[in-house]
Design a protein around this motif. Structure first.
Motif, PDB file in Angstrom:
ATOM      1  N   MET A   1      50.519 -89.023  10.919  1.00  0.00           N
ATOM      2  CA  MET A   1      49.661 -89.805  11.779  1.00  0.00           C
ATOM      3  C   MET A   1      48.331 -90.059  11.056  1.00  0.00           C
ATOM      4  N   ILE A   2      47.799 -91.251  11.237  1.00  0.00           N
ATOM      5  CA  ILE A   2      46.561 -91.645  10.578  1.00  0.00           C
ATOM      6  C   ILE A   2      45.469 -91.825  11.632  1.00  0.00           C
ATOM      7  N   LYS A   3      44.310 -91.272  11.360  1.00  0.00           N
ATOM      8  CA  LYS A   3      43.167 -91.473  12.248  1.00  0.00           C
ATOM      9  C   LYS A   3      42.513 -92.810  11.929  1.00  0.00           C
ATOM     10  N   ILE A   4      41.920 -93.414  12.939  1.00  0.00           N
ATOM     11  CA  ILE A   4      41.214 -94.684  12.734  1.00  0.00           C
ATOM     12  C   ILE A   4      40.066 -94.496  11.757  1.00  0.00           C
ATOM     13  N   SER A   5      39.381 -93.375  11.821  1.00  0.00           N
ATOM     14  CA  SER A   5      38.275 -93.125  10.900  1.00  0.00           C
ATOM     15  C   SER A   5      38.764 -93.048   9.456  1.00  0.00           C
ATOM     16  N   ASP A   6      39.994 -92.588   9.245  1.00  0.00           N
ATOM     17  CA  ASP A   6      40.574 -92.559   7.892  1.00  0.00           C
ATOM     18  C   ASP A   6      40.895 -93.965   7.400  1.00  0.00           C
ATOM     19  N   LEU A   7      41.352 -94.836   8.298  1.00  0.00           N
ATOM     20  CA  LEU A   7      41.656 -96.209   7.913  1.00  0.00           C
ATOM     21  C   LEU A   7      40.411 -96.949   7.441  1.00  0.00           C
ATOM     22  N   LYS A   8      39.283 -96.678   8.062  1.00  0.00           N
ATOM     23  CA  LYS A   8      38.050 -97.396   7.739  1.00  0.00           C
ATOM     24  C   LYS A   8      37.546 -97.106   6.329  1.00  0.00           C
ATOM     25  N   THR A   9      37.996 -96.034   5.727  1.00  0.00           N
ATOM     26  CA  THR A   9      37.533 -95.686   4.380  1.00  0.00           C
ATOM     27  C   THR A   9      38.405 -96.283   3.281  1.00  0.00           C
ATOM     28  N   ARG A  10      39.510 -96.887   3.646  1.00  0.00           N
ATOM     29  CA  ARG A  10      40.445 -97.427   2.654  1.00  0.00           C
ATOM     30  C   ARG A  10      40.133 -98.882   2.332  1.00  0.00           C
ATOM     31  N   ASP A  11      40.325 -99.238   1.072  1.00  0.00           N
ATOM     32  CA  ASP A  11      40.168-100.626   0.644  1.00  0.00           C
ATOM     33  C   ASP A  11      41.355-101.440   1.147  1.00  0.00           C
ATOM     34  N   VAL A  12      41.107-102.696   1.484  1.00  0.00           N
ATOM     35  CA  VAL A  12      42.175-103.602   1.889  1.00  0.00           C
ATOM     36  C   VAL A  12      42.371-104.606   0.761  1.00  0.00           C
ATOM     37  N   VAL A  13      43.611-104.722   0.263  1.00  0.00           N
ATOM     38  CA  VAL A  13      43.921-105.579  -0.875  1.00  0.00           C
ATOM     39  C   VAL A  13      45.011-106.564  -0.476  1.00  0.00           C
ATOM     40  N   ASN A  14      44.791-107.827  -0.835  1.00  0.00           N
ATOM     41  CA  ASN A  14      45.772-108.882  -0.589  1.00  0.00           C
ATOM     42  C   ASN A  14      46.788-108.880  -1.726  1.00  0.00           C
ATOM     43  N   ILE A  15      48.067-108.708  -1.406  1.00  0.00           N
ATOM     44  CA  ILE A  15      49.080-108.647  -2.464  1.00  0.00           C
ATOM     45  C   ILE A  15      49.393-110.012  -3.057  1.00  0.00           C
ATOM     46  N   LEU A  16      49.015-111.097  -2.377  1.00  0.00           N
ATOM     47  CA  LEU A  16      49.316-112.435  -2.898  1.00  0.00           C
ATOM     48  C   LEU A  16      48.446-112.806  -4.092  1.00  0.00           C
ATOM     49  N   ASP A  17      47.186-112.359  -4.097  1.00  0.00           N
ATOM     50  CA  ASP A  17      46.312-112.696  -5.225  1.00  0.00           C
ATOM     51  C   ASP A  17      45.654-111.465  -5.860  1.00  0.00           C
ATOM     52  N   GLY A  18      45.927-110.273  -5.333  1.00  0.00           N
ATOM     53  CA  GLY A  18      45.396-109.044  -5.908  1.00  0.00           C
ATOM     54  C   GLY A  18      43.925-108.781  -5.632  1.00  0.00           C
TER      55      GLY A  18
ATOM     56  N   ILE B   1      37.749-101.943   6.279  1.00  0.00           N
ATOM     57  CA  ILE B   1      37.934-102.227   7.697  1.00  0.00           C
ATOM     58  C   ILE B   1      36.646-101.880   8.440  1.00  0.00           C
ATOM     59  N   ILE B   2      36.141-102.833   9.244  1.00  0.00           N
ATOM     60  CA  ILE B   2      34.939-102.560  10.033  1.00  0.00           C
ATOM     61  C   ILE B   2      35.254-102.321  11.502  1.00  0.00           C
ATOM     62  N   ASP B   3      36.441-102.763  11.926  1.00  0.00           N
ATOM     63  CA  ASP B   3      36.820-102.578  13.324  1.00  0.00           C
ATOM     64  C   ASP B   3      38.331-102.720  13.440  1.00  0.00           C
ATOM     65  N   ILE B   4      38.845-102.294  14.568  1.00  0.00           N
ATOM     66  CA  ILE B   4      40.275-102.375  14.820  1.00  0.00           C
ATOM     67  C   ILE B   4      40.468-102.950  16.216  1.00  0.00           C
ATOM     68  N   ASP B   5      41.381-103.916  16.334  1.00  0.00           N
ATOM     69  CA  ASP B   5      41.688-104.531  17.619  1.00  0.00           C
ATOM     70  C   ASP B   5      42.851-103.761  18.241  1.00  0.00           C
ATOM     71  N   LEU B   6      42.657-103.302  19.473  1.00  0.00           N
ATOM     72  CA  LEU B   6      43.665-102.483  20.134  1.00  0.00           C
ATOM     73  C   LEU B   6      44.228-103.171  21.365  1.00  0.00           C
ATOM     74  N   ASP B   7      45.511-102.968  21.622  1.00  0.00           N
ATOM     75  CA  ASP B   7      46.147-103.353  22.867  1.00  0.00           C
ATOM     76  C   ASP B   7      46.211-102.078  23.706  1.00  0.00           C
ATOM     77  N   LEU B   8      45.269-101.933  24.631  1.00  0.00           N
ATOM     78  CA  LEU B   8      45.165-100.694  25.392  1.00  0.00           C
ATOM     79  C   LEU B   8      46.324-100.496  26.364  1.00  0.00           C
ATOM     80  N   GLU B   9      46.892-101.573  26.868  1.00  0.00           N
ATOM     81  CA  GLU B   9      48.006-101.451  27.805  1.00  0.00           C
ATOM     82  C   GLU B   9      49.232-100.831  27.142  1.00  0.00           C
TER      83      GLU B   9
END
Length: 96
Positions: free
Chosen positions: A1-18, A24-32
């Motif tokens: 399981m991954i914590k949201i705080s752990d996700l925010k520290t990771r770099d996001v890389v696009n595999i199409l152009d490298g 990550i500055i925020d996460i959109d959640l579906d609370l329902e």
């Protein structure tokens, strides 16, 4: 399981152009349903000066290829295409 705080520290890389898209500055959640629907990253600033608005880059959960130890790999159109638009951008299947 991954914590949201752990996700925010990771770099996001696009595999199409490298290119590194940023962190990550925020996460959109579906609370329902208790699901993450999108990752939100900072986009480019619009205008000059300290009072400019920064657009957001919203990456749907379906576009995430892999979440690794140090990086999140995503598959999105090139960043210049996305940031060239005026409004905040939500990627969907119609844009491909």
């Amino acid at each position: 399981m991954i914590k949201i705080s752990d996700l925010k520290t990771r770099d996001v890389v696009n595999i199409l152009d490298g290119r590194k898209l940023g962190n990550i500055i925020d996460i959109d959640l579906d609370l329902e349903n208790g699901r993450v629907t999108a990752l939100i990253l900072p986009g480019r600033s619009r205008g000059l000066g300290i009072f400019t608005r920064r657009e957001e880059l919203v990456i749907p959960w379906e576009k995430i290829i892999r979440i690794g130890r140090d990086v999140v790999l995503v598959e999105v159109p090139t960043v210049t295409e996305i940031e060239g638009r005026r409004r905040s951008y939500l990627l969907d299947e119609d844009d491909f």
